[in-house]
Scaffold this motif. Structure first.
Motif, PDB file in Angstrom:
ATOM      1  N   THR A   1     -11.179   5.326 -10.037  1.00 14.72           N
ATOM      2  CA  THR A   1     -12.207   4.847  -9.107  1.00 14.72           C
ATOM      3  C   THR A   1     -12.229   3.319  -9.119  1.00 14.72           C
ATOM      4  O   THR A   1     -12.638   2.699  -8.142  1.00 14.72           O
ATOM      5  CB  THR A   1     -13.590   5.412  -9.484  1.00 14.72           C
ATOM      6  N   ARG A   2     -11.748   2.708 -10.205  1.00 13.55           N
ATOM      7  CA  ARG A   2     -11.633   1.245 -10.253  1.00 13.55           C
ATOM      8  C   ARG A   2     -10.597   0.746  -9.251  1.00 13.55           C
ATOM      9  O   ARG A   2     -10.764  -0.310  -8.646  1.00 13.55           O
ATOM     10  CB  ARG A   2     -11.255   0.782 -11.656  1.00 13.55           C
ATOM     11  N   MET A   3      -9.513   1.507  -9.092  1.00  9.52           N
ATOM     12  CA  MET A   3      -8.496   1.132  -8.102  1.00  9.52           C
ATOM     13  C   MET A   3      -9.117   1.181  -6.714  1.00  9.52           C
ATOM     14  O   MET A   3      -8.902   0.278  -5.900  1.00  9.52           O
ATOM     15  CB  MET A   3      -7.291   2.074  -8.195  1.00  9.52           C
ATOM     16  N   ALA A   4      -9.880   2.221  -6.445  1.00 12.77           N
ATOM     17  CA  ALA A   4     -10.551   2.324  -5.143  1.00 12.77           C
ATOM     18  C   ALA A   4     -11.502   1.148  -4.950  1.00 12.77           C
ATOM     19  O   ALA A   4     -11.564   0.563  -3.861  1.00 12.77           O
ATOM     20  CB  ALA A   4     -11.299   3.648  -5.041  1.00 12.77           C
ATOM     21  N   ALA A   5     -12.224   0.775  -5.993  1.00 13.64           N
ATOM     22  CA  ALA A   5     -13.140  -0.375  -5.901  1.00 13.64           C
ATOM     23  C   ALA A   5     -12.380  -1.661  -5.603  1.00 13.64           C
ATOM     24  O   ALA A   5     -12.812  -2.472  -4.779  1.00 13.64           O
ATOM     25  CB  ALA A   5     -13.940  -0.517  -7.199  1.00 13.64           C
TER      26      ALA A   5
ATOM     27  N   VAL B   1      -1.407  16.522   2.940  1.00 13.74           N
ATOM     28  CA  VAL B   1      -0.394  16.167   3.946  1.00 13.74           C
ATOM     29  C   VAL B   1      -0.971  15.232   5.001  1.00 13.74           C
ATOM     30  O   VAL B   1      -0.338  14.242   5.377  1.00 13.74           O
ATOM     31  CB  VAL B   1       0.186  17.448   4.607  1.00 13.74           C
ATOM     32  N   VAL B   2      -2.175  15.507   5.451  1.00 15.90           N
ATOM     33  CA  VAL B   2      -2.772  14.681   6.501  1.00 15.90           C
ATOM     34  C   VAL B   2      -2.943  13.233   6.023  1.00 15.90           C
ATOM     35  O   VAL B   2      -2.727  12.298   6.794  1.00 15.90           O
ATOM     36  CB  VAL B   2      -4.098  15.289   7.021  1.00 15.90           C
ATOM     37  N   ILE B   3      -3.281  13.045   4.763  1.00 21.08           N
ATOM     38  CA  ILE B   3      -3.464  11.676   4.249  1.00 21.08           C
ATOM     39  C   ILE B   3      -2.126  10.956   4.189  1.00 21.08           C
ATOM     40  O   ILE B   3      -2.021   9.799   4.595  1.00 21.08           O
ATOM     41  CB  ILE B   3      -4.180  11.688   2.879  1.00 21.08           C
ATOM     42  N   GLU B   4      -1.101  11.629   3.686  1.00 22.74           N
ATOM     43  CA  GLU B   4       0.218  10.986   3.627  1.00 22.74           C
ATOM     44  C   GLU B   4       0.728  10.643   5.020  1.00 22.74           C
ATOM     45  O   GLU B   4       1.250   9.551   5.245  1.00 22.74           O
ATOM     46  CB  GLU B   4       1.230  11.871   2.893  1.00 22.74           C
TER      47      GLU B   4
ATOM     48  N   GLY C   1      -6.640   5.345   3.419  1.00 25.70           N
ATOM     49  CA  GLY C   1      -5.847   6.498   2.983  1.00 25.70           C
ATOM     50  C   GLY C   1      -5.453   6.395   1.521  1.00 25.70           C
ATOM     51  O   GLY C   1      -5.609   7.343   0.741  1.00 25.70           O
ATOM     52  N   VAL C   2      -4.970   5.227   1.121  1.00 28.00           N
ATOM     53  CA  VAL C   2      -4.569   5.027  -0.277  1.00 28.00           C
ATOM     54  C   VAL C   2      -5.791   5.070  -1.187  1.00 28.00           C
ATOM     55  O   VAL C   2      -5.748   5.668  -2.269  1.00 28.00           O
ATOM     56  CB  VAL C   2      -3.784   3.701  -0.424  1.00 28.00           C
TER      57      VAL C   2
ATOM     58  N   TYR D   1       0.818  -1.208   0.000  1.00 25.17           N
ATOM     59  CA  TYR D   1       0.000   0.000   0.000  1.00 25.17           C
ATOM     60  C   TYR D   1       0.854   1.262   0.000  1.00 25.17           C
ATOM     61  O   TYR D   1       0.468   2.274  -0.595  1.00 25.17           O
ATOM     62  CB  TYR D   1      -1.019  -0.025   1.143  1.00 25.17           C
ATOM     63  N   ILE D   2       2.024   1.208   0.614  1.00 28.74           N
ATOM     64  CA  ILE D   2       2.957   2.345   0.535  1.00 28.74           C
ATOM     65  C   ILE D   2       3.402   2.505  -0.921  1.00 28.74           C
ATOM     66  O   ILE D   2       3.457   3.619  -1.447  1.00 28.74           O
ATOM     67  CB  ILE D   2       4.172   2.130   1.467  1.00 28.74           C
ATOM     68  N   LEU D   3       3.694   1.390  -1.573  1.00 32.08           N
ATOM     69  CA  LEU D   3       4.068   1.425  -2.989  1.00 32.08           C
ATOM     70  C   LEU D   3       2.948   2.018  -3.838  1.00 32.08           C
ATOM     71  O   LEU D   3       3.199   2.837  -4.727  1.00 32.08           O
ATOM     72  CB  LEU D   3       4.417   0.012  -3.470  1.00 32.08           C
ATOM     73  N   LEU D   4       1.706   1.638  -3.545  1.00 27.39           N
ATOM     74  CA  LEU D   4       0.565   2.208  -4.280  1.00 27.39           C
ATOM     75  C   LEU D   4       0.483   3.729  -4.095  1.00 27.39           C
ATOM     76  O   LEU D   4       0.113   4.451  -5.023  1.00 27.39           O
ATOM     77  CB  LEU D   4      -0.746   1.569  -3.833  1.00 27.39           C
ATOM     78  N   MET D   5       0.827   4.209  -2.898  1.00 23.66           N
ATOM     79  CA  MET D   5       0.830   5.646  -2.665  1.00 23.66           C
ATOM     80  C   MET D   5       1.875   6.317  -3.563  1.00 23.66           C
ATOM     81  O   MET D   5       1.601   7.345  -4.192  1.00 23.66           O
ATOM     82  CB  MET D   5       1.130   5.968  -1.195  1.00 23.66           C
ATOM     83  N   TYR D   6       3.064   5.695  -3.665  1.00 30.27           N
ATOM     84  CA  TYR D   6       4.102   6.285  -4.497  1.00 30.27           C
ATOM     85  C   TYR D   6       3.778   6.186  -5.989  1.00 30.27           C
ATOM     86  O   TYR D   6       4.126   7.085  -6.760  1.00 30.27           O
ATOM     87  CB  TYR D   6       5.470   5.681  -4.170  1.00 30.27           C
ATOM     88  N   ILE D   7       3.101   5.139  -6.399  1.00 25.37           N
ATOM     89  CA  ILE D   7       2.649   5.049  -7.792  1.00 25.37           C
ATOM     90  C   ILE D   7       1.686   6.195  -8.073  1.00 25.37           C
ATOM     91  O   ILE D   7       1.759   6.847  -9.118  1.00 25.37           O
ATOM     92  CB  ILE D   7       2.005   3.681  -8.081  1.00 25.37           C
TER      93      ILE D   7
END
Length: 165
Positions: free
Chosen positions: A116-120, A52-55, A99-100, A34-40
């Motif tokens: 939105t597909r990623m979120a799903a 900032v709060v989400i990160e 968060g992600v 999930y950290i990797l997904l944040m960086y992607i």
């Protein structure tokens, strides 16, 4: 492999240890995923600034989960485990995932990527994973939810690779 051996030959202390270590390692690597997904997301949408709060929430919850996963009190290598720590570490993991997921909802259809597909996919993976962590000891059939969870992870990987290349 250890699960196959257990299914064919039964269990012993060595198999329990191998399975327990595998669970611990997969818990940590799922968090890092999930950290990797944040960086992607950050790489793909540089013009969209991550709140900032989400990160901070993603990083803090990920570090807390990894630290909790390292506690020997998790009893990874035993049949009973530690339900209290399991609930805590998975609640913290859900915060990381949420968060992600929010990031991918923020980007929505930027560049026509339909994030939105990623979120799903993240919702599906957690929707299948959390019942397993909570109920699989008492209701082993719930473990079958790991199949759609794994499919959701594969979908996430495909979408992530499409963003990268």
């Amino acid at each position: 492999m250890s699960r196959i051996i257990r299914a064919l030959r039964g269990t012993n202390d060595k198999i329990k240890r191998q399975l327990g270590i595998g669970l611990q390692v997969s818990s940590i690597t799922m968090t890092m995923f999930y950290i990797l997904l944040m960086y992607i997301w950050k790489y793909t949408f540089p013009e969209l600034k991550i709140p900032v709060v989400i990160e901070v929430v993603i990083w803090i919850s990920a570090v807390i989960r990894i630290v909790i996963c390292m506690f020997p009190q998790n009893n990874w290598c035993t049949d009973e485990g530690n339900i209290k720590l399991s609930v805590i570490r998975n609640a913290v993991f859900a915060v990381t995932g949420i968060g992600v997921m929010i990031l991918y909802l923020i980007s929505r259809n930027t560049y026509g990527y339909h994030m939105t597909r990623m979120a799903a996919a993240i919702i599906i993976s957690f929707g299948c994973y959390l019942p397993v962590t909570l109920f699989s000891k008492t209701k082993p059939q719930v473990g079958l939810l790991m199949i759609p969870k794994t499919c959701a992870y594969m979908w996430i990987i495909v979408m992530g690779l499409q963003l990268m290349f």
